[in-house]
Design an enzyme around this catalytic site. Sequence first.
Site, PDB file in Angstrom:
ATOM      1  N   GLU A   1      37.698  35.180  46.733  1.00 25.47           N
ATOM      2  CA  GLU A   1      37.517  36.500  46.421  1.00 25.47           C
ATOM      3  C   GLU A   1      36.494  37.699  47.259  1.00 25.47           C
ATOM      4  OE1 GLU A   1      37.520  34.108  44.360  1.00 25.47           O
ATOM      5  OE2 GLU A   1      37.258  35.155  42.046  1.00 25.47           O
TER       6      GLU A   1
ATOM      7  N   TYR B   1      35.262  36.912  50.137  1.00 24.75           N
ATOM      8  CA  TYR B   1      33.326  36.598  50.703  1.00 24.75           C
ATOM      9  C   TYR B   1      34.508  36.049  52.045  1.00 24.75           C
ATOM     10  CZ  TYR B   1      31.334  37.026  46.687  1.00 24.75           C
ATOM     11  OH  TYR B   1      30.806  37.547  45.435  1.00 24.75           O
TER      12      TYR B   1
ATOM     13  N   ARG C   1      37.719  26.553  47.263  1.00 24.86           N
ATOM     14  CA  ARG C   1      37.989  27.663  46.715  1.00 24.86           C
ATOM     15  C   ARG C   1      38.767  27.900  47.135  1.00 24.86           C
ATOM     16  NH1 ARG C   1      34.983  31.020  42.022  1.00 24.86           N
ATOM     17  NH2 ARG C   1      36.415  31.736  41.037  1.00 24.86           N
TER      18      ARG C   1
ATOM     19  N   HIS D   1      36.846  40.629  45.861  1.00 26.46           N
ATOM     20  CA  HIS D   1      36.720  42.107  44.902  1.00 26.46           C
ATOM     21  C   HIS D   1      36.315  43.257  45.056  1.00 26.46           C
ATOM     22  CE1 HIS D   1      33.875  38.383  42.711  1.00 26.46           C
ATOM     23  NE2 HIS D   1      33.457  38.519  44.032  1.00 26.46           N
TER      24      HIS D   1
ATOM     25  N   GLN E   1      29.911  41.974  29.094  1.00 35.15           N
ATOM     26  CA  GLN E   1      28.909  43.663  29.440  1.00 35.15           C
ATOM     27  C   GLN E   1      27.307  42.798  29.380  1.00 35.15           C
ATOM     28  OE1 GLN E   1      31.122  45.541  25.122  1.00 35.15           O
ATOM     29  NE2 GLN E   1      28.504  46.089  25.285  1.00 35.15           N
TER      30      GLN E   1
HETATM   31 FE1  SF4 Z   1      30.545  37.107  29.106  1.00 37.74          FE
HETATM   32 FE2  SF4 Z   1      29.818  36.826  27.002  1.00 37.74          FE
HETATM   33 FE3  SF4 Z   1      32.021  38.898  27.377  1.00 37.74          FE
HETATM   34 FE4  SF4 Z   1      32.415  36.317  27.429  1.00 37.74          FE
HETATM   35  S1  SF4 Z   1      31.595  37.028  25.881  1.00 37.74           S
HETATM   36  S2  SF4 Z   1      32.539  38.444  29.050  1.00 37.74           S
HETATM   37  S3  SF4 Z   1      30.838  36.085  29.200  1.00 37.74           S
HETATM   38  S4  SF4 Z   1      29.550  38.927  27.423  1.00 37.74           S
END
Ligand code: SF4
Length: 672
Positions: A165, A167, A215, A253, A340
Amino acid sequence: MSYPNLLQPLDLGFTQLKNRVLMGSMHTGLEEEKDGFSKLAQFYKERAEGGVGLIVTGGISPNFRGRLAPNASQLSYSWQVKKHKLVTDAVHSAGGKICMQILHAGRYGYHPLAVGPSKVKSPISPFTPSPLSSRQIHKTIKHYGRAAKLAQQAGYDGVELMGSEGYLINQFICNRTNKRNDQWGGSLENRCRLAVDVVNAVREQVGTDFIIIFRLSMLDLVENGSTWDEVVQLAKWLESAGVSIINTGIGWHEARIPTIATSVPRAAFSWVTEKMKQEVSVPLIATNRINTPEIAENIIASGQADMVSMARPFLADPNFVQKAENDEAQLINTCIGCNQACLDHTFKLKRATCLVNPRACYETELNITLTTNQKKLAVIGAGPAGIAFAMSAKQRGHEVVLFEQKNEIGGQFNLARKIPGKEEFNETIRYFHEMIKKLNIELKLNTQFEPKMVKENGFDEVILSSGVVPRQLTIDGIDHNKVSDYQQVLNGEVELGESIAIIGAGGIGFDVAHFIAENDSITLDQNKWLDNWGIDKNYKNAGGLDDNEPVHQRDKKIYLMQRKTSKMGKGLGKTTGWIHRSVLKQHGVINMSGVNYEKVDDQGLHIKVGDKSEILAVDNVVVCAGQESNRKLLDALQATAVPVHMIGGVDIAAEVDAKRAIRQGVELALEI
Ligand code: SF4
Ligand code: NAP
């Protein structure tokens, strides 16, 4: 058993994992909160009770300079062990296993003390890293060993070393960021020395019977990333150094290619883990956009990987594995990849949670308890808010009747699921259906609620969740037959011509532009999607990028407009807005800011931008100018004298969003 490969144990010699499911590392924000570790303990305990084979924590830095942000977590001293024990004890009491991820952010550290292999600033950070001296590198390696030893003392079953990613370890591996000419730069062996020395230092500290997951960035998706041969060579060195498992890392990222958003096809990157399966014999984990047991089972059954990693799906549903075991996959609350409430929160330094499961990371705060005062409740509107309320209220023991005037449940989700790349919204609607059935909630479709029904049916309280209606504009010619609203377009009620003007560039304006531009969703065709974003499965170039410019069919001319003069799409999701902007750019959508709409007539849409008047000779004008609350019933309901509660868009239409609507529904159900 429906998922025999996924649910079979994995024998690591000194220990056994009960199945092939890894809960991938996620930073929740609880790590830095006061008393956060006791909340974190409950969060992980519920996932362990839900049957996951192995959990990996969010990233913890091995030293101060390696922190992601100034207040981010670090494990360097024995006094820090105690709080981690809360987590490991809780997970073990539930029969689970847990590894701590050690993450040194390198130049992604969001602070002025960030360090890296060389003085090369990241495009996504304002801070230029100081190059580590050779002495500092040796110390950093010791710090990894120390963190692993402390993790072992805290009761963890192992550690995951974050080597992907973009890092620190990844920064050393790639020429992109490693410009050194000492023993830590130049040749592949030198660039990989940090990775291998860290594994050796950790193994030396923890002994043989301790899991070490590495990872590994198998696909950097940035220029000057690793070549495939380099990735394979490093994997072989890691295997010889004694890692227990190699996990797959996809994309830095700073890569401008989506890797986990909802528009990424399911299991879009498992082919790269499969490619590595030919090269090493240590168990491999596939990752990214795996969100159903079917997809996970296919990956294991077809031999692409030995385990699958799912992170966000465990925010959405802690009982994912248990439901798969019980053949109840239809009851899984599926992660829709929206970011979100999880990543968008993390990037705003807010506690992560989940849009479809507001209890995620609030396990000690949002609890469904049986009511001692059972009520008969009418819920008007079966969109996300109404359904979330109905489910939680029913679980508390209330009698719930859910009214919906349409012939289907889902509200605005029924529009969202039509947008290319948002097919996952279908899963939430499926989950809602199944839960309404399972909880035996009385659902009345095609039913217009009338206020007299309150008394007739003896309802004690009414929950109004009637949502929103599209905002009506008052510009001249708004009744012209060229004009329609976004609902009509998404519902296929409008035949669109070749040129279309979209009024309003919020989330829905962007979605409608995408809907019009992309005839068939490329999310449903993995190869098309990989081609579109310039990812080469043959891995001819470093980083896995191809040289071709994707060709887009542009059979429509689309204007997307707003009155504001600010950047288009400014209000879109923090981690996904750039994807929406890129997609519209790929499709040649014309963005216009600072637009005044004057009238619509047979000639098209008349606008003024600054002092300049213009006529856009368009066939259609689609209004995506936000919404207003649908409060048609409110006055009459309030006159019935029973308490009326409003949730979702009917409460606040501005920036109506499902995250707030679902959370509001659950919170009200816990109070009522
Ligand atoms: Fe994040 Fe929940 Fe949306 Fe999945 S459904 S991307 S866990 S907010
Ligand atoms: P919105 O984000 O509020 O955008 C409304 C748009 O209409 C703005 O561009 C606004 O810009 C314009 N507008 C407002 N009043 C207007 C008027 N009177 N005349 C002309 N233009 C007007 O609303 P939305 O697009 O309907 O989205 C609703 C919510 O859904 C969002 O808040 C978001 O949470 C969610 N959503 C998000 C996404 C996503 O992130 N991809 C997708 C879909 C929905 P100007 O005022 O500058 O003209």
